[in-house]
Motif scaffolding. Structure first.
Motif, PDB file in Angstrom:
ATOM      1  N   ILE A  88      58.816  40.785  42.127  1.00 49.02           N
ATOM      2  CA  ILE A  88      58.704  39.976  40.931  1.00 49.02           C
ATOM      3  C   ILE A  88      57.358  39.133  40.966  1.00 49.02           C
ATOM      4  CG2 ILE A  88      59.643  38.059  39.659  1.00 49.02           C
ATOM      5  CD1 ILE A  88      62.649  38.596  40.829  1.00 49.02           C
ATOM      6  N   LYS A  90      55.028  36.441  39.013  1.00 51.24           N
ATOM      7  CA  LYS A  90      54.962  35.478  37.804  1.00 51.24           C
ATOM      8  C   LYS A  90      53.394  34.607  37.908  1.00 51.24           C
ATOM      9  CE  LYS A  90      59.650  34.308  39.080  1.00 51.24           C
ATOM     10  NZ  LYS A  90      60.501  33.173  39.507  1.00 51.24           N
ATOM     11  N   GLU A  99      55.799  28.581  33.764  1.00 48.76           N
ATOM     12  CA  GLU A  99      55.474  29.739  34.488  1.00 48.76           C
ATOM     13  C   GLU A  99      55.887  31.114  33.546  1.00 48.76           C
ATOM     14  OE1 GLU A  99      59.054  30.782  37.385  1.00 48.76           O
ATOM     15  OE2 GLU A  99      57.278  29.676  38.328  1.00 48.76           O
ATOM     16  N   LYS A 100      55.217  31.850  33.561  1.00 49.63           N
ATOM     17  CA  LYS A 100      55.484  33.215  33.034  1.00 49.63           C
ATOM     18  C   LYS A 100      55.755  34.562  33.957  1.00 49.63           C
ATOM     19  CE  LYS A 100      52.409  31.691  29.215  1.00 49.63           C
ATOM     20  NZ  LYS A 100      51.103  31.764  28.305  1.00 49.63           N
ATOM     21  N   LEU A 101      56.721  35.617  33.395  1.00 49.13           N
ATOM     22  CA  LEU A 101      56.886  36.328  34.167  1.00 49.13           C
ATOM     23  C   LEU A 101      56.008  37.430  33.749  1.00 49.13           C
ATOM     24  CD1 LEU A 101      59.155  37.467  36.204  1.00 49.13           C
ATOM     25  CD2 LEU A 101      60.433  38.324  34.165  1.00 49.13           C
ATOM     26  N   VAL A 104      58.583  42.948  36.843  1.00 49.66           N
ATOM     27  CA  VAL A 104      59.806  42.903  37.823  1.00 49.66           C
ATOM     28  C   VAL A 104      59.728  44.524  38.494  1.00 49.66           C
ATOM     29  CG1 VAL A 104      62.280  42.664  38.145  1.00 49.66           C
ATOM     30  CG2 VAL A 104      61.099  41.256  36.452  1.00 49.66           C
TER      31      VAL A 104
END
Length: 551
Positions: A88, A90, A99-101, A104
């Motif tokens: 993952i 971020k 925080e931004k993803l 994945v």
């Protein structure tokens, strides 16, 4: 046989065809027995538990990546023992925030096309300022595994003014110019002026603001706030300062000498904000606007008029008619000077020219250049005359004769010099005498003669040699005392009258050198005699002292 084996065999019997039921059961059983003979339940559970205990390990260390805007960067999240765990990625923005993803596993979550995920690496191309921040590579295991990278995005500076782009202030005011800059690294701000050094005399000054105190017209100009951080080109913001003040008037010459039939141009230089209105008067009477033309000059440009020997000027062509004065009665022709855009130029000085064609005696007089604006007015006087210029004595101050001295001098006149007047007197000797007394200056004596024109090569003490406007004269003064200091002034006359006296000129007759011979046999000594009677007294005293006594 345990319960699971029974269930399996029962299922096989139900599913197998009738004809091959015995054979199918026999094969399944044999397979199970073969598998079961090699199976160790303890080993199974041990392998499963050990596999679960092995955590993913990142191969890279935390790093800071510094790139410029427009470049590309790869954020590495290389790992071993990943197993079935999904990587993952971020991002935490550099200015803070949620925080931004990013991704994945192999699936990219963000819609930004500049970001691509290739296995365990994130590529950003091209980099933008908003990409700066912290990138987290993580595995959401029982004990989370995390790798932290920092992206520092460098960008060229930008700057903006916090003061109005144009300011008009009164003379004596205090002005603060200010600007702010952005960029990474943080830019350095420097101030300069397009027209030259800052009012302080410095070429540049560092700081966010620039304060100018008690400004005058010399502080006018366009000020530049420049920001530089070494990335790309420096950025600048311009601010223009205009200082309003009363007019100031100067002239090229206070007196212009001319003659009948000549063409004369009288010039004055005017500054002021707002740009002053200018007109001319003569002997207190305004010049008629019907005979006024205006031409604009900026002092220092190629079209500036140049003075001749007597103050005559040469205007540039192309006059623009503009009325500059209330109606009057004189017929002089006036031209003024500036450029078509001088109101936008800092502390521009306008050159105004008054032209008089075919001069006659009635044109002689005092001409006044008058300038006015909302802050006040000023003027300057130019005297146009036919009188000669005050003479300038050119002879050596040390005379070569004991009782005479020849004065020579130059003057300037449009008309022939017809007479001169020399006034002279003996100067005081000072208080250096032995009895500490002061000898006062002698009375003024005068020597006046009429002269006749003569060429320079044959000039005599009572004649004048003329070379254009320049006149050279000489006269011998007789009856002077030897080794004596004098002072003199000279005046000359032409058709229109006498000139002003020359500056006082000091001279002396020939200094006598006395040779004294000592009876002791020493070398003779040369002694200057400042005055004849004093020298005689000195020699008599010396000889009486040196003579032997008679018995």
């Amino acid at each position: 046989m345990d319960e699971r084996l029974g269930t399996t065999l029962f299922t096989l019997l139900l599913l197998s065809p009738t004809a091959g039921l015995s054979q199918g059961y026999s094969d399944a059983y044999n397979n199970y027995i073969s598998y079961n003979s090699n199976y160790n339940s303890e080993d199974y559970y041990y392998d499963y538990e050990e596999g679960e205990k092995m955590q993913p390990t990142f191969l890279a260390r935390s790093q800071t990546f510094t790139v410029e805007v427009g470049q590309s960067v790869i954020i590495p999240c290389d790992v071993e023992n990943q197993g079935m765990n999904k990587l993952i990625i971020k991002k935490i923005p550099s200015l803070g925030g949620k925080e931004k993803l990013v991704s994945v596993g192999k699936e990219k979550v963000t819609r930004d096309r500049r970001l691509t995920v290739d296995g365990s690496r994130l590529t950003i191309s091209p980099v933008r300022p908003r990409d700066a921040g912290t990138f987290l590579c993580t595995f959401e295991t029982e004990e989370p595994v995390q790798l932290r990278h920092t992206l520092d995005v460098q960008m060229a500076p930008s700057v903006r003014s916090l003061a109005p782009p144009e300011q008009r202030v009164s003379r004596g005011a205090t002005v603060t110019l200010e600007c702010e800059a952005e960029g990474n690294p943080h830019p350095v701000i420097r101030w300069s002026r397009q027209e030259g050094p800052l009012p302080s005399g410095q070429r540049t000054l560092q700081g966010r603001s620039l304060t100018l105190t008690e400004v005058d017209r010399h502080a006018e100009g366009t000020y530049l706030c420049s920001a530089d951080n070494g990335i790309g080109e420096a950025a600048s913001a311009a601010m223009t300062l205009t200082v309003e003040y009363p007019p100031e008037v100067t002239t090229d010459k206070g007196i212009v000498r001319t003659g009948a039939g000549d063409r004369v141009e009288l010039a004055c230089v005017v500054t002021g904000q707002p740009v002053p209105d200018v007109f001319w008067t003569r002997d207190g009477h305004p010049l008629s606007p019907n005979n006024v033309d205006t031409k604009f000059y900026l002092v220092g440009r190629h079209n500036r008029s140049q003075d001749g020997p007597s103050g005559h000027l040469s205007p540039a062509p192309g006059p623009i008619s503009v009325p500059l004065a209330p109606p009057g009665s004189t017929g002089a022709h006036v031209t003024h000077g500036a450029t078509t855009h001088t109101q936008h130029l800092p502390h521009a000085a306008h050159r105004h020219i008054l032209t008089i064609d075919r001069v006659s005696e009635k044109d002689f007089g005092a001409y006044v250049c008058v300038a006015r604006n909302s802050h006040g007015h000023a003027d300057a006087v130019i005297q146009m005359t036919g009188l000669p210029k005050p003479p300038q004595v050119t002879s050596s101050p040390n005379g070569g004769e004991r009782n005479t001295y020849t004065l020579t001098w130059d003057t300037e006149s449009y008309y022939p010099v017809t007479e001169f007047l020399v006034r002279y007197r003996r100067t005081n000797l000072g208080s250096w005498q032995a009895n500490h007394t002061m000898v006062l200056p002698g009375a003024w004596r005068e020597l006046s003669r009429t002269v006749e024109p003569l060429s320079l090569s044959t000039a005599s003490p009572a004649t004048v040699a003329t070379d254009g406007l320049r006149h050279t004269l000489a006269s011998t003064v007789a009856g002077l005392e030897a080794a004596t200091d004098y002072e003199a002034t000279v005046r000359v006359r032409n058709t229109y009258g006498w000139s002003a006296p020359s500056p006082v000129f000091s001279f002396s007759t020939k200094k006598v050198m006395a040779v004294l011979q000592s009876t002791s046999g020493t070398q003779p000594q040369l002694v200057p005699a400042p005055h004849s009677w004093l020298l005689a007294l000195f020699i008599t005293t010396f000889l009486a002292r040196e003579q032997p006594a008679v018995i």
